[in-house]
Scaffold this active site. Sequence first.
Site, mmCIF file in Angstrom:
data_model
loop_
_atom_site.group_PDB
_atom_site.id
_atom_site.type_symbol
_atom_site.label_atom_id
_atom_site.label_comp_id
_atom_site.label_asym_id
_atom_site.label_seq_id
_atom_site.Cartn_x
_atom_site.Cartn_y
_atom_site.Cartn_z
ATOM 1 C CG ASN A 107 -1.928 1.010 1.326
ATOM 2 O OD1 ASN A 107 -1.860 2.006 0.612
ATOM 3 N ND2 ASN A 107 -2.907 0.803 2.198
ATOM 4 C CD GLU A 143 -5.094 -1.316 5.086
ATOM 5 O OE1 GLU A 143 -3.955 -0.989 4.732
ATOM 6 O OE2 GLU A 143 -5.840 -0.577 5.748
ATOM 7 C CB CYS A 171 -4.826 4.980 6.506
ATOM 8 S SG CYS A 171 -6.439 4.897 7.313
ATOM 9 C CG ASN A 196 -9.609 4.610 2.037
ATOM 10 O OD1 ASN A 196 -10.577 4.752 1.299
ATOM 11 N ND2 ASN A 196 -8.357 4.746 1.606
#
Length: 310
Positions: A107, A143, A171, A196
């Site tokens: 990510n 994730e 995040c 998010n």
Amino acid sequence: MSRIVNVAAAQVGPIARQTSKAAVVERLLALMREADRRGSDVVVFPELALTTFFPRWYIQDDEELDHFYESEMPSPETQPLFDEAAKLGMGFVLGYAELTPEGHRYNVSIWVDETGEIVHKYRKVHLPGHHEHETWRPFQHLEKRYFEVPESHEGFRVGKAHNGIVGMLICNDRRWPESYRVLGLQGVELIAIGYNTPIHNPPSPEHDRHSWFHNELVMSAGAYQNGTWVVGVARAGDEEGVPMIGGSCIIAPSGEVVARARTEGDEIITAACDLDDTRSYKDWVFNFDAHRVPQHYDSITAQRGVILPD
Ligand code: CDT
């Protein structure tokens, strides 16, 4: 040489699972042009900005999963962002899912300068959620399944842009003081953070009503305690039945929020961030060299979980 950076935070409203990347890029381009109309030097987009927040689903079809990742950057679909930025003379920060040639998945966030060159890249360190499909949840947070923790040299490193020292977090990183401090120890002056954040966290629903407060709390603390500007940018609103907080904001080194989004959709907020405003914090109350006592901080890196006293 001016050290005032006109920063735009480009909050992005919901993106549907079936929305094409080309359609998303059109929305990001519209936000970039609005940022330019407001005189911005750099525009910050959220985490995983090119697609819906796909870790909310347990996806077994490899082809569908791979579609959410980028195997090149820029790609034919994302090149218009680079071209428009170079045309406008504006930098941008973009979060996306990376699939490397070796098959690793991260990510990530990139910082692109005003000529359209990638000048800095960050791979997310703190991956929240779970690895396996948990059917009791109303939606997943996978994730830990879809991304890897990077090597340490790909984590909290600063870069140079806009006549200053910049860094990126993604995040969940923003909830951990260590993330900011490792950047702070490299003199960071401006941190861009895309996020998010679902309002509802299934394992701890009693936190839900604090979601907006916790968002500002951690970013304000990170800014003040390290004498740095922080730009927090949400993907917001009800995405595929999962409401997510907005609350995008720009925070001064004092910890004060100087700009805050009012909607949960596509919205630009801006602030003129004078990187020299970091000086009084870095030179006095948080003069690390004068006041830190690292011999008392061993456990921060030596241990992971809590060790209770006997
Ligand atoms: N994207 C992301 O990191 N979201 C997390 C949700 C935490 S609950 C699993 C966040 O910290 O906002």
